[in-house]
Design a protein around this motif. Structure first.
Motif, PDB file in Angstrom:
ATOM      1  N   LEU A  31      24.322  22.450 -38.243  1.00  0.00           N
ATOM      2  CA  LEU A  31      23.064  21.942 -37.709  1.00  0.00           C
ATOM      3  C   LEU A  31      21.911  22.852 -38.101  1.00  0.00           C
ATOM      4  N   LEU A  32      22.103  24.159 -37.960  1.00  0.00           N
ATOM      5  CA  LEU A  32      21.051  25.118 -38.314  1.00  0.00           C
ATOM      6  C   LEU A  32      20.727  25.051 -39.800  1.00  0.00           C
ATOM      7  N   THR A  33      21.760  24.965 -40.622  1.00  0.00           N
ATOM      8  CA  THR A  33      21.564  24.918 -42.072  1.00  0.00           C
ATOM      9  C   THR A  33      20.766  23.686 -42.484  1.00  0.00           C
ATOM     10  N   VAL A  34      21.160  22.531 -41.966  1.00  0.00           N
ATOM     11  CA  VAL A  34      20.484  21.287 -42.322  1.00  0.00           C
ATOM     12  C   VAL A  34      19.052  21.272 -41.797  1.00  0.00           C
ATOM     13  N   LEU A  35      18.868  21.772 -40.584  1.00  0.00           N
ATOM     14  CA  LEU A  35      17.527  21.783 -40.013  1.00  0.00           C
ATOM     15  C   LEU A  35      16.574  22.674 -40.804  1.00  0.00           C
ATOM     16  N   ARG A  36      17.085  23.840 -41.216  1.00  0.00           N
ATOM     17  CA  ARG A  36      16.236  24.744 -42.015  1.00  0.00           C
ATOM     18  C   ARG A  36      15.795  24.048 -43.297  1.00  0.00           C
ATOM     19  N   GLU A  37      16.715  23.373 -43.926  1.00  0.00           N
ATOM     20  CA  GLU A  37      16.400  22.661 -45.171  1.00  0.00           C
ATOM     21  C   GLU A  37      15.353  21.578 -44.927  1.00  0.00           C
ATOM     22  N   LEU A  38      15.538  20.809 -43.860  1.00  0.00           N
ATOM     23  CA  LEU A  38      14.608  19.724 -43.553  1.00  0.00           C
ATOM     24  C   LEU A  38      13.220  20.259 -43.206  1.00  0.00           C
ATOM     25  N   LYS A  39      13.186  21.371 -42.467  1.00  0.00           N
ATOM     26  CA  LYS A  39      11.897  21.946 -42.087  1.00  0.00           C
ATOM     27  C   LYS A  39      11.163  22.517 -43.295  1.00  0.00           C
ATOM     28  N   GLN A  40      11.907  23.121 -44.206  1.00  0.00           N
ATOM     29  CA  GLN A  40      11.277  23.692 -45.401  1.00  0.00           C
ATOM     30  C   GLN A  40      10.623  22.614 -46.258  1.00  0.00           C
ATOM     31  N   SER A  41      11.246  21.455 -46.300  1.00  0.00           N
ATOM     32  CA  SER A  41      10.710  20.361 -47.111  1.00  0.00           C
ATOM     33  C   SER A  41       9.815  19.428 -46.291  1.00  0.00           C
ATOM     34  N   ASN A  42       9.645  19.773 -45.001  1.00  0.00           N
ATOM     35  CA  ASN A  42       8.824  18.960 -44.102  1.00  0.00           C
ATOM     36  C   ASN A  42       9.280  17.501 -44.087  1.00  0.00           C
ATOM     37  N   ALA A  43      10.600  17.306 -44.138  1.00  0.00           N
ATOM     38  CA  ALA A  43      11.177  15.965 -44.207  1.00  0.00           C
ATOM     39  C   ALA A  43      11.434  15.416 -42.801  1.00  0.00           C
ATOM     40  N   PRO A  44      11.173  14.145 -42.570  1.00  0.00           N
ATOM     41  CA  PRO A  44      11.431  13.545 -41.258  1.00  0.00           C
ATOM     42  C   PRO A  44      12.926  13.413 -40.986  1.00  0.00           C
ATOM     43  N   PHE A  45      13.297  13.541 -39.724  1.00  0.00           N
ATOM     44  CA  PHE A  45      14.696  13.365 -39.358  1.00  0.00           C
ATOM     45  C   PHE A  45      14.798  12.767 -37.967  1.00  0.00           C
ATOM     46  N   LEU A  46      15.956  12.154 -37.707  1.00  0.00           N
ATOM     47  CA  LEU A  46      16.241  11.499 -36.437  1.00  0.00           C
ATOM     48  C   LEU A  46      17.613  11.954 -35.970  1.00  0.00           C
ATOM     49  N   VAL A  47      17.719  12.353 -34.709  1.00  0.00           N
ATOM     50  CA  VAL A  47      18.995  12.778 -34.138  1.00  0.00           C
ATOM     51  C   VAL A  47      19.653  11.589 -33.446  1.00  0.00           C
ATOM     52  N   LEU A  48      20.913  11.360 -33.769  1.00  0.00           N
ATOM     53  CA  LEU A  48      21.651  10.209 -33.247  1.00  0.00           C
ATOM     54  C   LEU A  48      22.960  10.686 -32.640  1.00  0.00           C
ATOM     55  N   GLY A  49      23.307  10.132 -31.485  1.00  0.00           N
ATOM     56  CA  GLY A  49      24.595  10.438 -30.876  1.00  0.00           C
ATOM     57  C   GLY A  49      25.587   9.352 -31.238  1.00  0.00           C
TER      58      GLY A  49
END
Length: 341
Positions: A31-49
């Motif tokens: 989760l941390l790895t993917v989030l860092r990548e998404l934040k660096q690229s300022n990419a939108p994301f959605l959390v789903l259960g």
């Protein structure tokens, strides 16, 4: 980038929407790895259960993080069991696990779809019990600071189908795990609805569990067979004076008194009395057995579901003067206010 990953199997309505990218999160490190990548690229994301509380009305132009972290840790104390449960654990499987291991307390919440991580957001509840009744703490990752925090049940500001995760912490955190406290001195909660019919001599956690499962299977459609998100509307809460007026006009109205003097109305009864039980609007329908549930009759879109929801809200408002509020999150640009508002 054109959306290319189907989300049909990741939402219980079975809506055929897509996203650009799907990441099944199976550990906090991932989760941390993917989030860092998404934040660096300022990419939108959605959390789903488990996808049991969403309506996709359009493709999602971004990354979907599907929380699949597993794990249940049990700590026994003199008066209770304390459980640490990862966000991706299936809720009903958690209920079964606790009963099979002699830890009752969750039986009223059996067969509620979704994951453990989603439970505090909605403060899930059924048959007189809510998640807040057993919650010890909730652990989350702060998206901005990328740090973990653990807050107590009191700090979650739980309300009816409500919590801090719908307000101050909305879109700011990702729930990673929950803490549950189950008292060893079990006392049955059977005053609500059909559970009150259980014979006192047969009151065991398993008996309550079996009755809840039987009721839900009888009234609620299996999402694998008929796409749905469970109860689509919250039971509306009205002031005592308004309830008294409604009771004069509609003597059979179903309401439950609350500690603060207000009354919680049965939304399913209101919808049924508005003549909408079994009603169909294209490929979207009001379930024939439980009017509180909207269903995908085969090829409904999220827009179809929302159109039906707006019609239901409008008809109930016209007949009773009561405003219904949808439970699921609408992912897209649809609005769900009644048309005459």
């Amino acid at each position: 980038m054109f959306p290319s990953v189907s989300l049909k199997s990741f939402n219980t309505f079975g809506l055929s929407q897509s996203c650009n990218r799907l990441e099944r999160i199976q550990s906090q490190d991932q989760l941390l790895t993917v989030l860092r990548e998404l934040k660096q690229s300022n990419a939108p994301f959605l959390v789903l259960g488990g996808g049991s509380n969403v309506v996709f009305t359009e493709d999602y132009d971004g990354t979907v993080l599907q929380m699949a972290i597993q794990g249940i840790q049990v700590y026994e104390e003199e008066e209770c069991f304390r459980l640490e449960v990862a966000a991706g654990v299936n809720w009903h499987q958690l209920v079964c696990f606790t009963l099979e291991n002699g830890m009752p307390g969750l039986e009223n919440l059996a067969l509620i779809p979704g994951t453990a991580g989603a439970a505090p957001i909605q403060n899930i509840g059924a048959y007189g019990v809510e998640f807040c009744d057993v919650c010890d703490w909730v652990e989350y990752l702060d998206i901005a600071s990328m740090t973990k925090h653990r807050i107590t049940a009191a700090e979650c500001h739980f309300g009816y189908r409500d919590s801090i995760f719908k307000h101050a912490l909305k879109d700011k955190v990702i729930i990673c795990g929950i803490g549950i406290r189950l008292a060893k001195a079990w006392s049955p909660k059977v005053s609500y609805g059909p559970l009150s019919e259980l014979p006192a001599k047969d009151l065991t956690p398993k008996a309550v569990f079996d009755r809840v499962v039987a009721i839900r299977r009888q009234k609620l459609p299996d999402p694998e067979v008929l796409g749905n998100a469970g109860s689509f509307f919250k039971n509306p809460i009205v002031e005592a004076a308004q309830y008294a007026e409604l009771a004069v006009r509609f003597p059979q109205i179903v309401g439950y008194g609350m500690e603060d003097g207000r009354v919680k109305l049965a939304a399913g009864w209101l919808i049924e009395q508005a003549g909408l039980k079994g009603f169909k609007l294209g490929q979207a329908g009001v379930h024939e057995q439980q009017a509180l549930v909207l269903v995908n009759l085969g090829s409904a879109t999220g827009a179809d579901i929302c159109a039906l929801a707006r019609l239901v809200m409008q008809k109930v408002l016209e007949k009773f003067g009561v405003r219904l509020e949808a439970e699921p999150n609408i992912i897209g640009h649809q609005q769900l206010e009644a048309e005459n508002e």
